[in-house]
Design an enzyme around this catalytic site. Sequence first.
Site, PDB file in Angstrom:
ATOM      1  CB  CYS A   2       8.874   7.689 -31.669  1.00 25.27           C
ATOM      2  SG  CYS A   2      10.345   8.285 -32.541  1.00 25.27           S
ATOM      3  CG  LEU A  51      13.293   2.965 -33.886  1.00 27.58           C
ATOM      4  CD1 LEU A  51      14.247   2.047 -33.128  1.00 27.58           C
ATOM      5  CD2 LEU A  51      12.268   2.133 -34.643  1.00 27.58           C
ATOM      6  CB  VAL A  53      14.647   6.275 -38.253  1.00 24.37           C
ATOM      7  CG1 VAL A  53      14.704   6.013 -39.757  1.00 24.37           C
ATOM      8  CG2 VAL A  53      14.131   5.038 -37.522  1.00 24.37           C
ATOM      9  CG  ASP A 103      10.987  13.296 -39.850  1.00 25.82           C
ATOM     10  OD1 ASP A 103      11.746  13.195 -38.873  1.00 25.82           O
ATOM     11  OD2 ASP A 103      10.166  12.404 -40.157  1.00 25.82           O
TER      12      ASP A 103
END
Length: 620
Positions: A2, A51, A53, A103
């Site tokens: 990110c 982004l 993921v 995470d």
Amino acid sequence: MCGIAGWVGYGHDVTRHEDSARAMTATMVCRGPDAGGVWTGRHVALGHRRLAVIDIEGGKQPMAAGFGVAPEAVVTYSGEVYNYRELRAELSARGHRFRTNSDTEVVLQAYLEWGDAFVERLNGMFAFALWDTRTEELVLVRDRMGVKPLLYYPTDDGVLFGSEPKAILAHPLAEPVVDAEGLREVFGLTMTPENAVFRGMYEVRPGSMVRLSRRGLRKTRYWQLESRPHTDDLDTTIGTVREILDDTVRRQLVSDVPLCSLLSGGLDSSAVTALAARALAEEGRGERIRTFSVDFTGHAERFEANAVWEAPDAPFVKEAVAHIGTDHEDIVLDNAQLLTPEVRGAVLRALDLPTVTGDMEYSLYLLFQAVRARSTVALSGESADELFGGYSHFHDPEAVSSATFPWHLPYRRAGGQDALRTTGLWDRLDLGAYIDQRYKESIADVPALPGESPQEARMREISHLHLTRFVNFLLDRKDRISMAVGLEVRVPFCDHRLVEYVFNTPWAMKTFDGREKSLLRAATQDVLPRSIVERKKSPYPSTQDVQYELSLRDRITALASGDSPVLELVDPKGLRRLLDRPVGSYSIGGPYSGRAVMERLIDLDAWIRDLGVRFVPEAG
């Protein structure tokens, strides 16, 4: 992966200036095209572009956590923590409850559980800003090797921060000023930790934490390379290298989006690809790993071996693909693409700085752009040369014995330093003295190991220089250019466990068979074709088409004849003297050549004109 940005101003009601924080965050859309958000408190704004993921639905940011009604901590986070599942299980056993599978939330809860010591438990690549609402303090953290970037800009009453300079410079309190010190960094190839080129701006040093409170900024290093005796024999060492590599590659396959591997046909990328393919097979995923390589139109036909490149990549890529069994695609570029204003402008905006390796940066952008159309995450073999001693100057007695950065010898031999002297920039910026000063500082930072032989001690210094200086440039280049198209690139060779172990392996063992990267070849030879195991180190490809150099010469001529801001630094006669050397002579030597200096000067012109950078002659 990110982009992050933010502002802390203890003398401001930041909630009344949320538009500034949103403007900073908007510059990070390229890094996070999937989602965005801004969280504000009275004295803080945290911005995030995502982004997606891992945990596509649940991992939205900025993210808050705490045990009460109000959040105790809020984070804006970039990167991946590869051991987040183990940490999540441990935190759950301690009573923490999770709302997502990301995470990011693990990082937050780990901070609430362990305080500043939490970062020592993280394995991954990351850069984040965490606001502790209980103490009104900001914590900026960067991973151990500096895979993910993080910069900050102190103000009178706080700090601005961001993943890239452009995020900080979007705030009205920051100025895009570069002084002589910044230009010395641009042209000196010293890669000084914490130096961000722009005046008043700094990088968070890899392995460091910057804590801001009302009392000011405090910097601490939670990790750095330490020298320890190596007691394992050769077979055990080879086995340990393989064991760590197997583990880190397997960890870095975790993704909820399409993943691939960048394959050059060299030892490093081939080893990562082969281990990834084996891990996927062992996990029963039933899929071939996708791979991508880059080449230039007509490169094989016009290729000429030299001191830098011994052979083209294409035949080795083909052998690796056949041996490993990948789903492969070649990305073939031509000079016309490298020279377009769109590509060169995109790379300049991605870097926020002039290029260092010229056409390599442009081809990387086009490669990543093509890869991003098919995958969101890519594995890379970056940093193996720095770790295992792959560059020729590790093995060159003159480079090893010289009292300067070892990569400056090929820079001198290939004509880069001569080109700077020709333009007059070498003397104008006093680069010789600057490089000497930075080199002495870097040597003083090397941890000694009592009892080492002079040769082993010197090779420890050479390794340390590469792992703390040169690798910074490579990782930053790959991050900026890949994230410009929203591609996350992972680097298994930067796992800190592997770096610590190999750094402390004696040089005699790293070169036990008289060649470069002996340990890596021995540790991965069972999964690779013999041709790649035996292949000599070959850098990332660079175009050898003389037409490319001719185009650069035309642009240098235009700079010397026009009203370029570069002429404030370089006399027009100095620019024209660059053209006195025969056509073709600048096409040898790649990133160390005079051609790369020409590219940097062309970019310097665009940097000042198009990005609004202001140059002031002296620091102050």
